[in-house]
Motif scaffolding. Structure first.
Motif, PDB file in Angstrom:
ATOM      1  N   TRP A  50       0.847  -1.201   0.000  1.00  0.00           N
ATOM      2  CA  TRP A  50       0.000   0.000   0.000  1.00  0.00           C
ATOM      3  C   TRP A  50       0.880   1.246   0.000  1.00  0.00           C
ATOM      4  O   TRP A  50       2.007   1.244   0.477  1.00  0.00           O
ATOM      5  CB  TRP A  50      -0.961   0.007   1.200  1.00  0.00           C
ATOM      6  CG  TRP A  50      -0.328  -0.226   2.534  1.00  0.00           C
ATOM      7  CD1 TRP A  50      -0.199  -1.407   3.193  1.00  0.00           C
ATOM      8  CD2 TRP A  50       0.283   0.764   3.385  1.00  0.00           C
ATOM      9  NE1 TRP A  50       0.447  -1.226   4.398  1.00  0.00           N
ATOM     10  CE2 TRP A  50       0.739   0.092   4.555  1.00  0.00           C
ATOM     11  CE3 TRP A  50       0.458   2.151   3.301  1.00  0.00           C
ATOM     12  CZ2 TRP A  50       1.373   0.765   5.601  1.00  0.00           C
ATOM     13  CZ3 TRP A  50       1.104   2.817   4.343  1.00  0.00           C
ATOM     14  CH2 TRP A  50       1.546   2.116   5.472  1.00  0.00           C
ATOM     15  N   GLU A  51       0.318   2.291  -0.574  1.00  0.00           N
ATOM     16  CA  GLU A  51       1.068   3.542  -0.730  1.00  0.00           C
ATOM     17  C   GLU A  51       0.127   4.703  -0.435  1.00  0.00           C
ATOM     18  O   GLU A  51      -0.982   4.766  -0.967  1.00  0.00           O
ATOM     19  CB  GLU A  51       1.609   3.642  -2.156  1.00  0.00           C
ATOM     20  CG  GLU A  51       2.296   4.939  -2.509  1.00  0.00           C
ATOM     21  CD  GLU A  51       2.709   4.995  -3.969  1.00  0.00           C
ATOM     22  OE1 GLU A  51       2.931   6.117  -4.454  1.00  0.00           O
ATOM     23  OE2 GLU A  51       2.778   3.937  -4.610  1.00  0.00           O
ATOM     24  N   VAL A  52       0.564   5.615   0.430  1.00  0.00           N
ATOM     25  CA  VAL A  52      -0.270   6.759   0.802  1.00  0.00           C
ATOM     26  C   VAL A  52       0.596   8.014   0.908  1.00  0.00           C
ATOM     27  O   VAL A  52       1.749   7.951   1.343  1.00  0.00           O
ATOM     28  CB  VAL A  52      -1.013   6.470   2.139  1.00  0.00           C
ATOM     29  CG1 VAL A  52      -0.040   6.319   3.289  1.00  0.00           C
ATOM     30  CG2 VAL A  52      -2.060   7.534   2.432  1.00  0.00           C
ATOM     31  N   VAL A 198      -5.563   5.541  -1.147  1.00  0.00           N
ATOM     32  CA  VAL A 198      -4.477   4.583  -0.912  1.00  0.00           C
ATOM     33  C   VAL A 198      -4.320   3.727  -2.164  1.00  0.00           C
ATOM     34  O   VAL A 198      -5.297   3.118  -2.634  1.00  0.00           O
ATOM     35  CB  VAL A 198      -4.772   3.682   0.304  1.00  0.00           C
ATOM     36  CG1 VAL A 198      -3.620   2.715   0.541  1.00  0.00           C
ATOM     37  CG2 VAL A 198      -5.038   4.515   1.549  1.00  0.00           C
ATOM     38  N   SER A 199      -3.127   3.714  -2.714  1.00  0.00           N
ATOM     39  CA  SER A 199      -2.843   2.867  -3.878  1.00  0.00           C
ATOM     40  C   SER A 199      -2.459   1.470  -3.395  1.00  0.00           C
ATOM     41  O   SER A 199      -1.653   1.326  -2.475  1.00  0.00           O
ATOM     42  CB  SER A 199      -1.699   3.452  -4.710  1.00  0.00           C
ATOM     43  OG  SER A 199      -2.055   4.729  -5.202  1.00  0.00           O
ATOM     44  N   ILE A 200      -3.042   0.480  -4.038  1.00  0.00           N
ATOM     45  CA  ILE A 200      -2.793  -0.914  -3.685  1.00  0.00           C
ATOM     46  C   ILE A 200      -2.087  -1.598  -4.855  1.00  0.00           C
ATOM     47  O   ILE A 200      -2.530  -1.497  -6.001  1.00  0.00           O
ATOM     48  CB  ILE A 200      -4.117  -1.666  -3.385  1.00  0.00           C
ATOM     49  CG1 ILE A 200      -4.941  -0.920  -2.328  1.00  0.00           C
ATOM     50  CG2 ILE A 200      -3.828  -3.097  -2.975  1.00  0.00           C
ATOM     51  CD1 ILE A 200      -4.331  -0.889  -0.965  1.00  0.00           C
ATOM     52  N   ASP A 201      -1.005  -2.288  -4.561  1.00  0.00           N
ATOM     53  CA  ASP A 201      -0.229  -3.013  -5.578  1.00  0.00           C
ATOM     54  C   ASP A 201      -0.107  -4.463  -5.108  1.00  0.00           C
ATOM     55  O   ASP A 201       0.423  -4.730  -4.024  1.00  0.00           O
ATOM     56  CB  ASP A 201       1.156  -2.371  -5.704  1.00  0.00           C
ATOM     57  CG  ASP A 201       1.847  -2.695  -7.014  1.00  0.00           C
ATOM     58  OD1 ASP A 201       1.439  -3.692  -7.653  1.00  0.00           O
ATOM     59  OD2 ASP A 201       2.773  -1.975  -7.385  1.00  0.00           O
ATOM     60  N   VAL A 202      -0.606  -5.380  -5.913  1.00  0.00           N
ATOM     61  CA  VAL A 202      -0.702  -6.789  -5.516  1.00  0.00           C
ATOM     62  C   VAL A 202       0.163  -7.656  -6.428  1.00  0.00           C
ATOM     63  O   VAL A 202       0.132  -7.506  -7.644  1.00  0.00           O
ATOM     64  CB  VAL A 202      -2.168  -7.276  -5.603  1.00  0.00           C
ATOM     65  CG1 VAL A 202      -2.288  -8.723  -5.144  1.00  0.00           C
ATOM     66  CG2 VAL A 202      -3.095  -6.379  -4.800  1.00  0.00           C
ATOM     67  N   THR A 203       0.909  -8.566  -5.830  1.00  0.00           N
ATOM     68  CA  THR A 203       1.610  -9.580  -6.606  1.00  0.00           C
ATOM     69  C   THR A 203       1.354 -10.932  -5.956  1.00  0.00           C
ATOM     70  O   THR A 203       1.635 -11.119  -4.777  1.00  0.00           O
ATOM     71  CB  THR A 203       3.126  -9.297  -6.717  1.00  0.00           C
ATOM     72  OG1 THR A 203       3.760 -10.345  -7.453  1.00  0.00           O
ATOM     73  CG2 THR A 203       3.790  -9.157  -5.365  1.00  0.00           C
ATOM     74  N   VAL A 204       0.754 -11.851  -6.716  1.00  0.00           N
ATOM     75  CA  VAL A 204       0.320 -13.114  -6.144  1.00  0.00           C
ATOM     76  C   VAL A 204       0.736 -14.286  -7.032  1.00  0.00           C
ATOM     77  O   VAL A 204       0.568 -14.238  -8.261  1.00  0.00           O
ATOM     78  CB  VAL A 204      -1.211 -13.167  -5.952  1.00  0.00           C
ATOM     79  CG1 VAL A 204      -1.619 -14.446  -5.221  1.00  0.00           C
ATOM     80  CG2 VAL A 204      -1.706 -11.961  -5.177  1.00  0.00           C
ATOM     81  N   ALA A 205       1.274 -15.315  -6.406  1.00  0.00           N
ATOM     82  CA  ALA A 205       1.553 -16.590  -7.078  1.00  0.00           C
ATOM     83  C   ALA A 205       0.555 -17.623  -6.557  1.00  0.00           C
ATOM     84  O   ALA A 205       0.374 -17.759  -5.352  1.00  0.00           O
ATOM     85  CB  ALA A 205       2.975 -17.041  -6.805  1.00  0.00           C
TER      86      ALA A 205
END
Length: 209
Positions: A50-52, A198-205
């Motif tokens: 997350w980025e704020v 709030v910017s959300i950045d997701v990386t999922v395997a």
């Protein structure tokens, strides 16, 4: 002269042979590698960042790890995919021990915590419907955070598929982005000095179950 030509041929051939023998990474951006079925997250390699914006000066980052959940896929009908993941809010980390403590500490004098509090429930994202465009997709779903459920759209991109050389399991990976307003989830401390968005950045395997 012949000897020089032979040496030149050998020198030229060595890097070409090395290139042809170079191993490929296990995951490739090739949808034909995806097989249908139910996949489970690889928690060790799945993250939500997350980025704020902080006071209008700069952006601050934090992470949730150990994302758990499932993905159901049918390569012949990718729009029918289902996603259901939980995010352990209690395991939030930042680069500042003081800030991490602030996110998780109890409220003053028994009052409401500024952010998540000392024993926050896991967040959960469940897909409702998916719009696919090639290797990209809009995942429309519901996010439950801080006891509040709101619609959220995740812009997702297929990254790669293949066999994980460590677990030997079929694996697919995705990257996603979304923007939420923390006030929608009842987290209003320090508004507007700490931004609402709030910017959300997701990386999922995901590994085949």
């Amino acid at each position: 002269m012949l000897k020089s030509l032979a040496v030149l041929a050998i020198v030229t051939a060595v890097p070409l042979a090395a290139q042809s023998a170079a191993p490929q990474v296990p995951g490739q951006k090739d949808v034909s590698r995806i097989t249908g079925g139910t996949y489970r997250t690889d928690p060790s390699h799945s993250l939500v960042e997350w980025e704020v914006n902080h006071f209008g000066f700069n952006d601050y980052f934090g992470l949730f790890g150990e994302v758990a959940g499932t993905l159901t896929l049918d390569p012949k009908n990718p729009a029918a995919a289902k996603v259901d993941v939980t995010i352990p809010v209690s395991k939030v980390v930042t680069a500042s021990a003081g800030l991490t403590d602030h996110l998780l500490r109890a409220g003053k004098d028994g009052g409401k915590p500024d952010f998540f509090g000392p024993s926050p429930a896991d967040a959960r994202f469940v897909s409702n419907h998916i719009v696919v465009n090639g290797t990209e997709a809009e995942i429309h779903g519901s996010l439950t955070l801080n006891g509040v459920t709101k619609p959220v759209t995740l812009e997702a991109e297929f990254v790669g598929a293949g066999a994980n050389p460590m677990s030997k399991k079929e694996t697919v990976g995705f990257h996603g982005e979304a923007t939420i307003k923390r006030s929608d989830f009842g987290i209003t401390t320090a508004l507007p000095f700490v931004a609402d968005e709030v910017s959300i950045d997701v990386t999922v395997a995901f590994e085949k179950a």
